[in-house]
Design a protein around this motif. Structure first.
Motif, PDB file in Angstrom:
ATOM      1  N   ALA A  24      -0.877  88.360  91.900  1.00 27.19           N
ATOM      2  CA  ALA A  24      -0.379  87.074  91.972  1.00 27.19           C
ATOM      3  C   ALA A  24      -1.562  85.881  91.762  1.00 27.19           C
ATOM      4  O   ALA A  24      -1.416  84.819  91.260  1.00 27.19           O
ATOM      5  CB  ALA A  24       0.360  86.937  93.512  1.00 27.19           C
ATOM      6  N   LEU A  25      -2.795  86.127  92.375  1.00 23.41           N
ATOM      7  CA  LEU A  25      -3.982  85.369  92.254  1.00 23.41           C
ATOM      8  C   LEU A  25      -4.686  85.558  90.951  1.00 23.41           C
ATOM      9  O   LEU A  25      -4.800  84.496  90.395  1.00 23.41           O
ATOM     10  CB  LEU A  25      -4.927  85.586  93.296  1.00 23.41           C
ATOM     11  CG  LEU A  25      -4.349  85.258  95.053  1.00 23.41           C
ATOM     12  CD1 LEU A  25      -5.675  85.669  95.721  1.00 23.41           C
ATOM     13  CD2 LEU A  25      -3.843  83.710  95.018  1.00 23.41           C
ATOM     14  N   PHE A  26      -4.881  86.568  90.537  1.00 25.81           N
ATOM     15  CA  PHE A  26      -5.731  86.919  89.381  1.00 25.81           C
ATOM     16  C   PHE A  26      -5.117  87.457  88.161  1.00 25.81           C
ATOM     17  O   PHE A  26      -5.620  87.477  87.189  1.00 25.81           O
ATOM     18  CB  PHE A  26      -6.651  87.933  89.795  1.00 25.81           C
ATOM     19  CG  PHE A  26      -7.747  87.447  91.159  1.00 25.81           C
ATOM     20  CD1 PHE A  26      -8.662  86.440  90.738  1.00 25.81           C
ATOM     21  CD2 PHE A  26      -7.776  88.114  92.300  1.00 25.81           C
ATOM     22  CE1 PHE A  26      -9.500  85.907  91.858  1.00 25.81           C
ATOM     23  CE2 PHE A  26      -8.333  87.744  93.188  1.00 25.81           C
ATOM     24  CZ  PHE A  26      -9.309  86.848  93.288  1.00 25.81           C
TER      25      PHE A  26
ATOM     26  N   GLU B 148     -15.431  87.620  88.417  1.00 21.03           N
ATOM     27  CA  GLU B 148     -16.190  86.398  87.771  1.00 21.03           C
ATOM     28  C   GLU B 148     -15.783  86.054  86.532  1.00 21.03           C
ATOM     29  O   GLU B 148     -15.953  85.208  86.133  1.00 21.03           O
ATOM     30  CB  GLU B 148     -17.675  86.485  88.113  1.00 21.03           C
ATOM     31  CG  GLU B 148     -18.009  86.220  89.760  1.00 21.03           C
ATOM     32  CD  GLU B 148     -19.679  86.278  89.620  1.00 21.03           C
ATOM     33  OE1 GLU B 148     -20.061  86.195  88.759  1.00 21.03           O
ATOM     34  OE2 GLU B 148     -19.922  86.159  90.839  1.00 21.03           O
ATOM     35  N   ALA B 149     -15.492  87.301  85.821  1.00 24.84           N
ATOM     36  CA  ALA B 149     -15.072  86.738  84.279  1.00 24.84           C
ATOM     37  C   ALA B 149     -13.790  86.029  84.208  1.00 24.84           C
ATOM     38  O   ALA B 149     -13.514  85.540  83.167  1.00 24.84           O
ATOM     39  CB  ALA B 149     -14.970  88.380  83.496  1.00 24.84           C
ATOM     40  N   LEU B 150     -12.957  86.150  85.170  1.00 26.75           N
ATOM     41  CA  LEU B 150     -11.771  85.240  85.198  1.00 26.75           C
ATOM     42  C   LEU B 150     -12.028  83.680  85.533  1.00 26.75           C
ATOM     43  O   LEU B 150     -11.159  82.978  85.293  1.00 26.75           O
ATOM     44  CB  LEU B 150     -10.639  86.011  86.214  1.00 26.75           C
ATOM     45  CG  LEU B 150     -10.174  87.319  85.957  1.00 26.75           C
ATOM     46  CD1 LEU B 150      -9.460  87.846  87.353  1.00 26.75           C
ATOM     47  CD2 LEU B 150      -9.364  87.469  84.696  1.00 26.75           C
TER      48      LEU B 150
ATOM     49  N   VAL C 108      -9.338  79.978  88.080  1.00 23.18           N
ATOM     50  CA  VAL C 108      -9.134  81.170  87.355  1.00 23.18           C
ATOM     51  C   VAL C 108      -8.276  81.101  86.089  1.00 23.18           C
ATOM     52  O   VAL C 108      -7.278  80.362  86.386  1.00 23.18           O
ATOM     53  CB  VAL C 108      -9.103  82.529  88.059  1.00 23.18           C
ATOM     54  CG1 VAL C 108     -10.170  82.644  89.263  1.00 23.18           C
ATOM     55  CG2 VAL C 108      -7.760  82.061  88.826  1.00 23.18           C
ATOM     56  N   ARG C 109      -8.618  81.751  85.093  1.00 21.20           N
ATOM     57  CA  ARG C 109      -7.412  82.034  84.083  1.00 21.20           C
ATOM     58  C   ARG C 109      -6.715  83.271  84.492  1.00 21.20           C
ATOM     59  O   ARG C 109      -7.620  84.387  84.189  1.00 21.20           O
ATOM     60  CB  ARG C 109      -8.007  81.692  82.737  1.00 21.20           C
ATOM     61  CG  ARG C 109      -6.764  81.969  81.720  1.00 21.20           C
ATOM     62  CD  ARG C 109      -7.169  81.766  80.310  1.00 21.20           C
ATOM     63  NE  ARG C 109      -8.227  80.614  80.158  1.00 21.20           N
ATOM     64  CZ  ARG C 109      -7.470  79.240  79.998  1.00 21.20           C
ATOM     65  NH1 ARG C 109      -6.312  79.464  79.947  1.00 21.20           N
ATOM     66  NH2 ARG C 109      -8.236  78.354  79.732  1.00 21.20           N
TER      67      ARG C 109
END
Length: 142
Positions: A29-31, A42-44, A74-75
């Motif tokens: 749901a978050l990422f 961290e890539a997100l 974040v994307r």
């Protein structure tokens, strides 16, 4: 786990020895995925947030062993939606000052950030309108 999911929160522990991230809650749901380590997470994070002063302060806090609170965008993997997240955590160092683990929580603050941005826009619009009309505004509490 259900309590965290219903609150839209994720509790996590990052093990610096194994470089693995373990979480309870709904990472998807978050990422949009379940990041297995800090590099994947961290890539997100949007590039401009990764290079910001607040993100550098977060990295310093982890290195220093001090508690931290950071807000970043974040994307999400999958749908590409941009979400504002807040992470609060505490690193644990060994006697030599080496990072052992980081524990904390992550939650979505997108709605609050959108309200803050709308408020800032409204205040800016009001200031321009007052300036254009050569007016002033004040509040008087009796």
């Amino acid at each position: 786990a259900n309590t965290l999911r219903s609150a839209g929160m994720v509790s996590f522990e990052y093990d610096a020895v194994t470089k693995r991230r373990h979480s309870v809650g709904d990472d998807a749901a978050l990422f949009g995925c379940s990041p297995a380590n800090l590099e994947e997470l961290e890539a997100l994070v949007l590039p401009e947030d990764r290079s910001s002063d607040r993100f550098l302060a977060y990295r310093d806090a982890i290195a220093d062993g001090t508690a931290f609170m950071i807000e970043y965008r974040v994307r999400r993997a999958g749908d590409g939606a941009i979400r504002w997240l807040q992470t609060r955590g505490r690193p644990v160092l060994d006697a030599m000052g080496n990072l052992l683990r980081v524990t904390g929580v992550v939650f979505d603050v997108t709605e609050r950030k959108q309200i803050e941005m709308r408020l800032a826009e409204t205040e800016s619009w009001l200031a321009r309108a007052l300036n254009a009309g050569r007016m002033i505004a004040w509040e008087w509490n009796l």
